[in-house]
Write a protein that holds these residues in place. Structure first.
Motif, PDB file in Angstrom:
ATOM      1  N   GLN B 116      32.197  -5.541  31.565  1.00  0.00           N
ATOM      2  CA  GLN B 116      32.436  -4.108  31.419  1.00  0.00           C
ATOM      3  C   GLN B 116      31.910  -3.608  30.069  1.00  0.00           C
ATOM      4  OE1 GLN B 116      36.549  -2.946  31.797  1.00  0.00           O
ATOM      5  NE2 GLN B 116      35.944  -1.088  32.849  1.00  0.00           N
ATOM      6  N   SER B 118      29.433  -4.981  28.414  1.00  0.00           N
ATOM      7  CA  SER B 118      27.967  -4.953  28.509  1.00  0.00           C
ATOM      8  C   SER B 118      27.523  -3.707  29.248  1.00  0.00           C
ATOM      9  CB  SER B 118      27.441  -6.166  29.272  1.00  0.00           C
ATOM     10  OG  SER B 118      27.896  -7.341  28.696  1.00  0.00           O
ATOM     11  N   GLU B 119      28.255  -3.388  30.320  1.00  0.00           N
ATOM     12  CA  GLU B 119      27.917  -2.200  31.105  1.00  0.00           C
ATOM     13  C   GLU B 119      27.940  -0.972  30.201  1.00  0.00           C
ATOM     14  OE1 GLU B 119      30.926  -0.863  33.881  1.00  0.00           O
ATOM     15  OE2 GLU B 119      29.392  -0.310  35.340  1.00  0.00           O
ATOM     16  N   GLU B 120      28.982  -0.902  29.370  1.00  0.00           N
ATOM     17  CA  GLU B 120      29.149   0.216  28.441  1.00  0.00           C
ATOM     18  C   GLU B 120      27.919   0.353  27.542  1.00  0.00           C
ATOM     19  OE1 GLU B 120      31.433   3.229  27.898  1.00  0.00           O
ATOM     20  OE2 GLU B 120      32.455   1.522  28.814  1.00  0.00           O
ATOM     21  N   TRP B 122      24.843  -1.082  27.967  1.00  0.00           N
ATOM     22  CA  TRP B 122      23.547  -0.966  28.631  1.00  0.00           C
ATOM     23  C   TRP B 122      23.396   0.300  29.443  1.00  0.00           C
ATOM     24  CZ3 TRP B 122      19.230  -3.856  27.929  1.00  0.00           C
ATOM     25  CH2 TRP B 122      19.382  -4.888  27.009  1.00  0.00           C
ATOM     26  N   THR B 123      24.470   0.992  29.654  1.00  0.00           N
ATOM     27  CA  THR B 123      24.346   2.220  30.432  1.00  0.00           C
ATOM     28  C   THR B 123      23.613   3.282  29.629  1.00  0.00           C
ATOM     29  OG1 THR B 123      25.567   3.723  31.850  1.00  0.00           O
ATOM     30  CG2 THR B 123      26.540   3.290  29.705  1.00  0.00           C
ATOM     31  N   ASP B 124      23.572   3.115  28.315  1.00  0.00           N
ATOM     32  CA  ASP B 124      22.901   4.096  27.468  1.00  0.00           C
ATOM     33  C   ASP B 124      21.459   3.712  27.149  1.00  0.00           C
ATOM     34  OD1 ASP B 124      24.930   5.886  27.288  1.00  0.00           O
ATOM     35  OD2 ASP B 124      25.858   4.938  25.541  1.00  0.00           O
ATOM     36  N   ILE B 125      21.039   2.571  27.697  1.00  0.00           N
ATOM     37  CA  ILE B 125      19.679   2.122  27.404  1.00  0.00           C
ATOM     38  C   ILE B 125      18.817   2.323  28.646  1.00  0.00           C
ATOM     39  CG2 ILE B 125      18.301   0.065  26.910  1.00  0.00           C
ATOM     40  CD1 ILE B 125      20.664  -0.903  25.206  1.00  0.00           C
ATOM     41  N   TYR B 126      17.701   2.990  28.475  1.00  0.00           N
ATOM     42  CA  TYR B 126      16.840   3.292  29.619  1.00  0.00           C
ATOM     43  C   TYR B 126      15.510   2.591  29.440  1.00  0.00           C
ATOM     44  CZ  TYR B 126      20.256   6.769  30.907  1.00  0.00           C
ATOM     45  OH  TYR B 126      21.418   7.379  31.278  1.00  0.00           O
ATOM     46  N   THR B 127      15.016   2.025  30.544  1.00  0.00           N
ATOM     47  CA  THR B 127      13.725   1.345  30.458  1.00  0.00           C
ATOM     48  C   THR B 127      12.712   2.097  31.301  1.00  0.00           C
ATOM     49  OG1 THR B 127      14.289  -0.084  32.292  1.00  0.00           O
ATOM     50  CG2 THR B 127      14.745  -0.921  30.076  1.00  0.00           C
ATOM     51  N   SER B 128      11.481   1.783  31.058  1.00  0.00           N
ATOM     52  CA  SER B 128      10.403   2.512  31.705  1.00  0.00           C
ATOM     53  C   SER B 128       9.474   1.529  32.381  1.00  0.00           C
ATOM     54  CB  SER B 128       9.642   3.276  30.638  1.00  0.00           C
ATOM     55  OG  SER B 128       8.301   3.448  31.012  1.00  0.00           O
ATOM     56  N   GLU B 131      12.642   0.275  36.576  1.00  0.00           N
ATOM     57  CA  GLU B 131      14.068   0.166  36.851  1.00  0.00           C
ATOM     58  C   GLU B 131      14.670   1.499  37.249  1.00  0.00           C
ATOM     59  OE1 GLU B 131      18.157  -0.933  34.582  1.00  0.00           O
ATOM     60  OE2 GLU B 131      16.260  -1.027  33.496  1.00  0.00           O
ATOM     61  N   ARG B 132      14.217   2.557  36.574  1.00  0.00           N
ATOM     62  CA  ARG B 132      14.840   3.854  36.848  1.00  0.00           C
ATOM     63  C   ARG B 132      14.414   4.430  38.184  1.00  0.00           C
ATOM     64  NH1 ARG B 132      19.143   3.305  33.586  1.00  0.00           N
ATOM     65  NH2 ARG B 132      18.302   1.437  32.677  1.00  0.00           N
ATOM     66  N   TRP B 135      16.927   5.122  40.735  1.00  0.00           N
ATOM     67  CA  TRP B 135      17.712   6.356  40.737  1.00  0.00           C
ATOM     68  C   TRP B 135      16.846   7.568  41.043  1.00  0.00           C
ATOM     69  CZ3 TRP B 135      19.650   3.681  35.897  1.00  0.00           C
ATOM     70  CH2 TRP B 135      20.611   2.729  36.275  1.00  0.00           C
TER      71      TRP B 135
END
Lengths: 193, 249
Positions: B116, B118-120, B122-128, B131-132, B135
């Motif tokens: 949990q 880690s989720e917290e 990594w939820t703020d890190i975005y990759t290009s 992965e996105r 969504w």
């Protein structure tokens, strides 16, 4: 800092790839050795830092990719508003933890450890692509077997399954019979005293 | 201690906030400051059952898992109270299995908490960019109103195109009682001769016939009316009458 040819090649490859690029792939595409790649990665990240960029190269799910700094989470999240699913529930996280350490494993195995029905947690995890059906167990009823996915690694920022928290400790616990576990408990207690 | 316990159990009961019976047990153990390696089974069983009973009195829907654990604990408690046989007592310590389960579950619960965190992060890190894509509009879960009734009807009709009639067949159950089988055996095995099991079953070896005759053979062997021979596993079984066949009927 001016980046050399190799560092820029690595940067280009990672930028353009739609999945994490492993060290092996980077070596192959650039025709360089592992050490040179690691040094190149350091130089790229150094350059990013030097110029206060909002992105950097990170290692995740067995490879490298460009990612934003977490401090820009709020700004960037607007791009995905309404599309990005919410955080996982406790039930889902516990179920995921058990699957991650004992995969491939059946729903029954998860339930025997958690002591509750895990139907809906497993359904959620399948929908979110954190786990997948990886086969069937050759026992009566041929129950489905579940394993974690790469999405799982990426979601939690893990490089691979060996990097799960306290991996070895759990492996040991899972392989123990009740009597062995008891012996170990006694041993631990003595250490505590 | 009893008084303190009573005060504490009168606190609000929120079974929903527990992730199952093990979670509740861990809570009780921590609340009463019990050493997980030395669980007083009787005490814990009482506490647990009190909790469940109060939840039931409040008309809360108690999931069956909680009741199963209550039964298990009660059984362990009664085991613990019974005097132990001296020597040859192979009964495992009733607390050991519970302890094992609790330790395993507790460890996984801690791992879940770490995940949990880690989720917290990594939820703020975005990759290009790959992965996105997960969504993107295409793969996002359907919003209310996004699919029309027509879509559903189309999906239904595409299903019914493939519809095939489910074959139906009446399955008749043939009854073959053990006493009928014994009679049959008596006729088929001449005194002083041996006969193969498959000869007894006859030319129509349905599972029912095979099982019925096999049970009959077991029963007659138990009574001592017939003897049997089998050279090696899965080979032919040969049957013969014993002298008691005519004596006992």
């Amino acid at each position: 800092m001016i980046l050399d040819r190799l560092a820029r090649e690595v940067e280009a490859l990672i930028f353009a790839s739609d999945e994490p690029l492993s060290i092996r792939q980077l070596c192959e595409y650039t025709g360089s050795g592992e050490d040179s790649i690691h040094q190149a990665l350091d130089r790229i990240n150094g350059a990013f830092r030097e110029q206060h960029h909002a992105v950097g190269i990170i290692e995740v799910a067995g490879g490298f990719r460009i990612a934003t700094e977490s401090e820009f989470g709020d700004v960037v999240s607007q791009l995905f508003e309404g599309r990005k699913p919410g955080k996982l529930s406790r039930a889902a996280l516990e179920t995921l933890a058990v699957v991650a350490y004992s995969q491939p494993c059946t729903r029954m195995a998860v339930e025997s450890i958690r002591g509750v029905n895990c139907d809906s947690a497993i359904r959620t995890l399948l929908e979110r692509e954190m786990i997948r059906i990886s086969g069937r167990m050759e026992t009566p009823g041929r129950p489905l077997l579940y394993s974690t996915t790469r999405t799982f690694l990426e979601y939690f920022g893990l490089t691979d399954l060996d990097h799960l928290p306290r991996y070895e400790e759990i492996e040991e616990l899972l392989s123990m019979s009740p009597s062995e576990m008891e012996e170990r408990d006694l041993f631990e207690r003595r250490e505590d005293d | 201690m009893t008084k303190g316990v009573q005060v504490r159990v009168s606190c609000r009961i929120e079974l929903d906030s527990f992730e199952g019976p093990l979670d509740l047990l861990l809570y009780l153990i921590r609340r009463d400051e019990i050493d997980i390696y030395d669980i007083p089974v009787a005490h814990v069983a009482d506490q647990y059952c009190t909790y469940i009973r109060m939840a039931q009195e409040l008309d809360l829907d108690v999931a069956s898992e909680y009741l199963v654990m209550a039964a298990t604990l009660t059984r362990m408690k009664s085991r613990a109270l019974l005097p132990r046989h001296e020597g040859g007592d192979d009964e495992p310590d009733p607390g050991a299995e519970l302890r094992r389960q609790l330790i395993l579950y507790r460890t996984f619960r801690e791992i879940a908490e770490e995940l949990q965190r880690s989720e917290e992060t990594w939820t703020d890190i975005y990759t290009s960019p790959g992965e996105r894509e997960r969504w993107s509009e295409d793969t996002a879960p359907a919003e209310p109103g996004q699919a029309s009734l027509m879509d559903l009807l189309k999906a239904l009709s595409s299903l019914s195109e493939e519809d095939t009639e489910i074959p139906s067949q009446r399955i008749r159950r043939t009854l073959l009682t053990i006493s009928e089988c014994i009679e049959h055996l008596g006729r088929r095995i001449p005194p002083g001769d041996t006969v193969s099991f498959w000869t007894i079953v006859g030319p129509d070896p349905t599972p029912t016939r095979i099982v019925s005759f096999f049970i009959t053979v077991l029963e007659l062997v138990r009574r001592g009316w017939i003897g049997f021979q089998q050279a090696y596993p899965f080979s032919e079984i040969r049957l013969r009458r014993t002298e008691r066949w005519n004596v006992d009927p």
